[in-house]
Scaffold this motif. Structure first.
Motif, PDB file in Angstrom:
ATOM      1  N   ALA A 142     -11.565   6.568  -1.780  1.00  0.00           N
ATOM      2  CA  ALA A 142     -12.303   6.405  -0.836  1.00  0.00           C
ATOM      3  C   ALA A 142     -11.102   5.369   0.574  1.00  0.00           C
ATOM      4  CB  ALA A 142     -13.476   6.074  -0.642  1.00  0.00           C
ATOM      5  N   ASN A 143     -10.344   6.320   1.170  1.00  0.00           N
ATOM      6  CA  ASN A 143      -9.055   5.629   1.752  1.00  0.00           C
ATOM      7  C   ASN A 143      -9.691   5.304   3.170  1.00  0.00           C
ATOM      8  OD1 ASN A 143      -7.546   5.871  -0.560  1.00  0.00           O
ATOM      9  ND2 ASN A 143      -8.070   8.350   0.193  1.00  0.00           N
ATOM     10  N   ALA A 144      -9.508   4.437   3.950  1.00  0.00           N
ATOM     11  CA  ALA A 144     -10.317   4.493   5.509  1.00  0.00           C
ATOM     12  C   ALA A 144      -9.297   3.632   5.894  1.00  0.00           C
ATOM     13  CB  ALA A 144     -11.367   3.415   5.514  1.00  0.00           C
ATOM     14  N   MET A 145      -8.761   3.950   6.930  1.00  0.00           N
ATOM     15  CA  MET A 145      -8.176   3.746   8.057  1.00  0.00           C
ATOM     16  C   MET A 145      -8.401   2.436   9.062  1.00  0.00           C
ATOM     17  SD  MET A 145      -5.312   2.476   9.586  1.00  0.00           S
ATOM     18  CE  MET A 145      -3.854   3.178   8.610  1.00  0.00           C
ATOM     19  N   CYS A 146      -8.818   1.734   9.108  1.00  0.00           N
ATOM     20  CA  CYS A 146     -10.400   1.039  10.092  1.00  0.00           C
ATOM     21  C   CYS A 146      -9.404   0.893  11.311  1.00  0.00           C
ATOM     22  CB  CYS A 146     -10.587  -0.930   9.350  1.00  0.00           C
ATOM     23  SG  CYS A 146     -10.718  -0.132   7.835  1.00  0.00           S
ATOM     24  N   VAL A 147     -10.114   0.926  12.508  1.00  0.00           N
ATOM     25  CA  VAL A 147      -8.839   0.725  13.545  1.00  0.00           C
ATOM     26  C   VAL A 147     -10.508  -0.739  14.698  1.00  0.00           C
ATOM     27  CG1 VAL A 147      -8.045   2.877  13.718  1.00  0.00           C
ATOM     28  CG2 VAL A 147     -10.008   2.772  14.298  1.00  0.00           C
ATOM     29  N   GLU A 165      -8.164  -5.644  -0.309  1.00  0.00           N
ATOM     30  CA  GLU A 165      -8.350  -5.157  -0.205  1.00  0.00           C
ATOM     31  C   GLU A 165      -7.623  -3.778   0.779  1.00  0.00           C
ATOM     32  OE1 GLU A 165     -12.585  -6.957  -1.121  1.00  0.00           O
ATOM     33  OE2 GLU A 165     -10.649  -7.539   0.179  1.00  0.00           O
ATOM     34  N   VAL A 166      -7.255  -5.098   1.808  1.00  0.00           N
ATOM     35  CA  VAL A 166      -6.195  -4.481   3.029  1.00  0.00           C
ATOM     36  C   VAL A 166      -4.548  -4.570   1.746  1.00  0.00           C
ATOM     37  CG1 VAL A 166      -4.912  -5.023   5.166  1.00  0.00           C
ATOM     38  CG2 VAL A 166      -7.613  -5.330   5.005  1.00  0.00           C
ATOM     39  N   VAL A 169      -7.339   0.525   3.767  1.00  0.00           N
ATOM     40  CA  VAL A 169      -8.117  -0.064   2.302  1.00  0.00           C
ATOM     41  C   VAL A 169      -8.779   0.977   1.375  1.00  0.00           C
ATOM     42  CG1 VAL A 169     -10.798  -1.153   2.158  1.00  0.00           C
ATOM     43  CG2 VAL A 169      -9.423  -1.855   3.900  1.00  0.00           C
ATOM     44  N   HIS A 170      -8.117   0.836   0.318  1.00  0.00           N
ATOM     45  CA  HIS A 170      -8.202   1.842  -0.483  1.00  0.00           C
ATOM     46  C   HIS A 170      -9.687   1.329  -1.872  1.00  0.00           C
ATOM     47  CE1 HIS A 170      -4.805   4.048   0.345  1.00  0.00           C
ATOM     48  NE2 HIS A 170      -3.692   2.243   0.820  1.00  0.00           N
ATOM     49  N   SER A 171     -10.777   1.993  -2.013  1.00  0.00           N
ATOM     50  CA  SER A 171     -11.771   2.136  -2.663  1.00  0.00           C
ATOM     51  C   SER A 171     -11.904   3.052  -3.638  1.00  0.00           C
ATOM     52  CB  SER A 171     -12.711   1.450  -1.869  1.00  0.00           C
ATOM     53  OG  SER A 171     -13.301   0.417  -3.222  1.00  0.00           O
ATOM     54  N   ALA A 181     -14.992  -3.225   5.280  1.00  0.00           N
ATOM     55  CA  ALA A 181     -14.961  -3.374   6.912  1.00  0.00           C
ATOM     56  C   ALA A 181     -15.654  -5.032   7.539  1.00  0.00           C
ATOM     57  CB  ALA A 181     -14.820  -2.253   7.415  1.00  0.00           C
ATOM     58  N   ALA A 182     -17.315  -5.021   6.920  1.00  0.00           N
ATOM     59  CA  ALA A 182     -17.998  -5.469   7.683  1.00  0.00           C
ATOM     60  C   ALA A 182     -17.868  -6.917   6.888  1.00  0.00           C
ATOM     61  CB  ALA A 182     -19.587  -5.426   6.351  1.00  0.00           C
ATOM     62  N   ARG A 183     -17.388  -7.331   5.648  1.00  0.00           N
ATOM     63  CA  ARG A 183     -16.865  -8.663   5.553  1.00  0.00           C
ATOM     64  C   ARG A 183     -15.439  -9.138   6.833  1.00  0.00           C
ATOM     65  NH1 ARG A 183     -14.460  -9.622   1.146  1.00  0.00           N
ATOM     66  NH2 ARG A 183     -14.003  -7.349  -0.442  1.00  0.00           N
ATOM     67  N   ILE A 184     -14.870  -8.117   7.079  1.00  0.00           N
ATOM     68  CA  ILE A 184     -13.746  -8.247   7.835  1.00  0.00           C
ATOM     69  C   ILE A 184     -14.250  -8.811   9.193  1.00  0.00           C
ATOM     70  CG2 ILE A 184     -11.539  -7.175   9.476  1.00  0.00           C
ATOM     71  CD1 ILE A 184     -11.066  -6.212   6.830  1.00  0.00           C
TER      72      ILE A 184
END
Length: 152
Positions: free
Chosen positions: A66-71, A91-92, A112-114, A124-127
């Motif tokens: 699970a690899n997410a680019m959080c924009v 995690e970033v 973020v990779h997980s 992302a919610a914690r960020i």
């Protein structure tokens, strides 16, 4: 940096063998000792010619899929503060400011990779909670075509 330093970088940038004397073949080819290679790598690191010398793990190979680019849409006057906060999350792995584009309000990007999408969403919610920024999207990778660092 001299010619030997450049050769050492070129000969190690794709990896070194996992063995007791990983620099033996390179040292032999260059006509110098393994210790000189180690000393030169440390010197280049100290001079910031190279940032680090370390292992790179194929995250997909160990199940991190699970690899997410959080924009993030961050007010311009807060990018430094928010970017620093995001970058401090373990995690970033990458955090960049990029220019906004017509129809694209997002200016901060955090990778973020997980193991699961749910884990990425939780990060992302914690960020979001830590920064107060609620306008964000997660863009997931479907397929990796290429992954390399900078090469000489």
């Amino acid at each position: 940096m001299d010619d030997i330093d450049e050769k050492i970088i070129k000969m190690t940038q794709n990896g070194i063998p996992l063995k007791k004397s990983p620099f033996a073949d390179i040292a032999s080819e260059l006509g110098i000792s393994e210790q000189e290679i180690i000393d030169r790598l440390k010197k280049m690191q100290g001079e910031e010619v190279i940032r680090r010398f370390g292992a790179s793990i194929g995250h997909r190979d160990i199940g991190i899929i699970a690899n997410a680019m959080c924009v993030w849409n961050v007010p311009d006057e807060r990018t430094e503060e928010v970017g620093t906060t995001m970058a401090n999350f373990s995690e970033v792995t990458h955090c960049y400011e990029r220019p906004r584009a017509p129809g694209w309000d997002y200016n901060l990007f955090a990778m973020v990779h997980s193991y699961t999408k749910e884990d990425c969403e939780e990060v992302a919610a914690r960020i979001s909670e830590a920064t107060g920024i609620t306008d964000y999207k997660l863009l997931y990778s479907d397929r990796e075509f290429k992954k390399t660092g900078v090469r000489l």
